[in-house]
Design an enzyme around this catalytic site. Structure first.
Site, short mmCIF file in Angstrom:
data_model
loop_
_atom_site.label_atom_id
_atom_site.label_comp_id
_atom_site.label_asym_id
_atom_site.label_seq_id
_atom_site.Cartn_x
_atom_site.Cartn_y
_atom_site.Cartn_z
N TYR A 68 5.48 27.78 30.06
CA TYR A 68 5.50 29.10 29.40
C TYR A 68 6.76 29.92 29.70
O TYR A 68 6.75 31.13 29.54
CB TYR A 68 4.27 29.90 29.82
CG TYR A 68 3.01 29.53 29.07
CD1 TYR A 68 2.51 28.24 29.08
CD2 TYR A 68 2.30 30.49 28.34
CE1 TYR A 68 1.35 27.90 28.39
CE2 TYR A 68 1.14 30.16 27.65
CZ TYR A 68 0.67 28.86 27.69
OH TYR A 68 -0.49 28.54 27.01
N LYS A 88 -0.40 14.64 35.06
CA LYS A 88 -0.08 13.78 33.91
C LYS A 88 1.18 13.01 34.31
O LYS A 88 2.14 12.87 33.55
CB LYS A 88 0.13 14.62 32.64
CG LYS A 88 0.30 13.82 31.35
CD LYS A 88 -0.93 12.99 30.97
CE LYS A 88 -0.55 12.01 29.87
NZ LYS A 88 -1.60 10.99 29.65
N ASP A 124 -5.82 14.20 30.46
CA ASP A 124 -6.60 13.67 29.32
C ASP A 124 -7.97 13.18 29.81
O ASP A 124 -9.02 13.50 29.23
CB ASP A 124 -5.82 12.58 28.56
CG ASP A 124 -5.13 11.56 29.47
OD1 ASP A 124 -5.14 11.73 30.71
OD2 ASP A 124 -4.58 10.57 28.93
N ASP A 148 -4.66 26.39 30.36
CA ASP A 148 -5.03 27.10 29.12
C ASP A 148 -6.01 26.26 28.32
O ASP A 148 -7.09 26.74 27.91
CB ASP A 148 -3.76 27.37 28.31
CG ASP A 148 -4.06 28.01 26.98
OD1 ASP A 148 -4.89 28.93 26.94
OD2 ASP A 148 -3.47 27.58 25.96
N ASP A 208 -10.48 26.85 27.74
CA ASP A 208 -11.25 26.99 26.49
C ASP A 208 -12.37 25.95 26.47
O ASP A 208 -13.51 26.24 26.08
CB ASP A 208 -10.36 26.77 25.26
CG ASP A 208 -9.86 28.08 24.63
OD1 ASP A 208 -9.51 29.00 25.40
OD2 ASP A 208 -9.81 28.16 23.39
C1 IPM Z 1 -4.84 32.60 26.83
C2 IPM Z 1 -4.12 32.53 25.50
C3 IPM Z 1 -2.63 32.73 25.70
C4 IPM Z 1 -2.11 31.62 26.57
C5 IPM Z 1 -1.82 32.79 24.41
C6 IPM Z 1 -2.42 33.73 23.43
C7 IPM Z 1 -0.39 33.10 24.66
O1 IPM Z 1 -4.40 31.33 24.85
O2 IPM Z 1 -4.76 33.63 27.49
O3 IPM Z 1 -5.55 31.65 27.15
O4 IPM Z 1 -1.78 30.54 26.09
O5 IPM Z 1 -2.01 31.84 27.77
MN MN Z 2 -5.94 30.18 25.80
#
Ligand code: IPM
Ligand code: MN
Ligand code: NAD
Length: 358
Positions: free
Chosen positions: A138, A188, A221, A245, A249
């Protein structure tokens, strides 16, 4: 009575709705637990940009935020108005400039939350993704050349420092010691032969300092596969910025909904304010419909109170959320309910006034 200065940055889309509900719950926690949040609302975001020359936040927004004890963020992004790589810059800047190098993203299966995996019971899944939040993939290092021609070239370089990797691993090990003494590092190194090979080396050098913590590394993975096949295997999962990240999710979905997943972007040294926000984004697909689940944001506020030193208030909020999910009567559609966003906020706020903390 303790007072805390909190910058409240609702942002865009459902960020605005879930922040409003979080404030209701924070006010209920204040009355019950005897502290005061002095909230200063920052109206920045894509709507604000329409009247401010296309800028989603003022140029000196970091100076504005620096004196606060914490920042609470709803969510940023409205890709129909402004491209994400522009509207999300303030989020990444806050994490990097305020050296919030730890991103904590807990995922625990609650009673009443429909787990998409068969055969999993509450208590089976209780993990924390510890995401490196200040560097890695990032760092916005790179460029594009011959843009929009057939010869276009784009380069994006990830930057992983030994210092950065070591500090996030040590944070993960210390956290594992306060939990179930297990740490898994996402790697990885079978393909990323410089960066992830260094992560492997740093793990090998740090792990002997924590003989009481069982640690291993798993290619990311396979780790994604194991989050689905055997999530009970995990306690603390340390990952690079991008891997963390993606895994967070997935972890949110595995415990029932992204709408339950909180996060804390922490500067452990407390030199800068830390940032608390749900894992999810601004969800343009449901924005304005009044059905966004505010529980992820509310739980993020609990993480904020815990970090500020209000552990009792944090426990009260987490208990109220746990009870609301178990009860099941006032939940949004992502959790199988029919309630609106404000109805869930009202319900949790009412519970905060009366629950017995865990
Ligand atoms: C998160 C989001 C952010 C990230 C994006 C929106 C830049 O997905 O906070 O998880 O990738 O960190
Ligand atoms: Mn995210
Ligand atoms: P998203 O997290 O906003 O939504 C993904 C899916 O989950 C959508 O179907 C959405 O409706 C659902 N969802 C998310 N939160 C929910 C909630 N609280 N209740 C019920 N359902 C919920 O991810 P996306 O669609 O990839 O991104 C949308 C925008 O948000 C983009 O601009 C993206 O860049 C941004 N984003 C911002 C942040 C942040 O501010 N921290 C995080 C992720 C994405």
């Amino acid at each position: 009575m303790k007072h805390y200065q909190v910058a409240v940055y609702p942002g865009d889309g459902i960020g605005i709705d879930v922040t409003a509900e979080t404030m209701k719950v924070l006010r209920a926690a204040e009355s019950r637990c005897g502290f005061r949040i002095e909230a200063t609302e920052m109206p920045w975001g894509c709507a604000w940009a329409a009247h401010h020359g296309g800028h989603v936040a003022p140029p000196d927004f970091l100076d504005t935020l620096r004196p606060f004890d914490a920042v609470f963020l709803g969510a940023l992004g409205m890709p129909s108005a402004i491209p994400d790589h522009i509207s999300l810059v303030p989020l990444i800047r806050m994490r990097q400039v305020f050296d919030q190098y730890v991103c904590l993203r807990p995922a625990r299966l609650l009673e009443g939350a429909a787990c998409p995996l068969t055969g999993r019971e509450p208590g089976d899944i209780d993990l924390v993704v510890v995401r490196e939040n200040s560097e890695g993939e990032y760092t916005a290092t790179g460029g594009s050349f011959r843009v929009n021609t057939p010869d276009e070239v784009s380069v994006q370089t990830a930057i992983h420092t030994r210092k950065g990797v070591e500090r996030i691993l040590r944070y993960g090990f210390d956290l594992a010691r306060r939990r179930r003494c297990r740490l898994t590092m996402a790697t990885k190194s079978n393909a990323l032969n410089y960066s992830m090979v260094m992560w492997d080396r740093v793990l090998a050098s740090v792990a002997p300092d924590y003989p009481d913590v069982v640690s291993d590394k798993v290619h990311v993975d396979a780790l994604a596969m194991l989050f689905v096949r055997a999530p009970q295997r995990f306690d603390v999962v340390v990952a690079s910025n991008l891997f963390g990240d993606i895994l967070s999710d997935l972890a949110g979905a595995v415990v029932g909904s992204l709408g339950l997943a909180p996060s804390a972007n922490i500067n452990p040294e407390r030199i800068y304010p830390s940032l608390f926000e749900p894992v999810h984004g601004s969800a343009p697909d449901i924005a304005g419909k009044g059905i966004a689940n505010p529980l992820a944001a509310i739980r993020s506020a609990a993480l904020m109170l815990d970090f500020l030193g209000e552990a009792d208030a944090a426990a009260v909020i987490e208990t109220a959320v746990t009870d609301a999910v178990r009860d099941g009567r006032v939940l949004t559609p992502d959790l199988g309910g029919h309630a609106t966003t404000p109805a869930v906020g009202d319900d949790v706020a009412a519970r905060v006034a009366v629950v017995k903390p865990l």
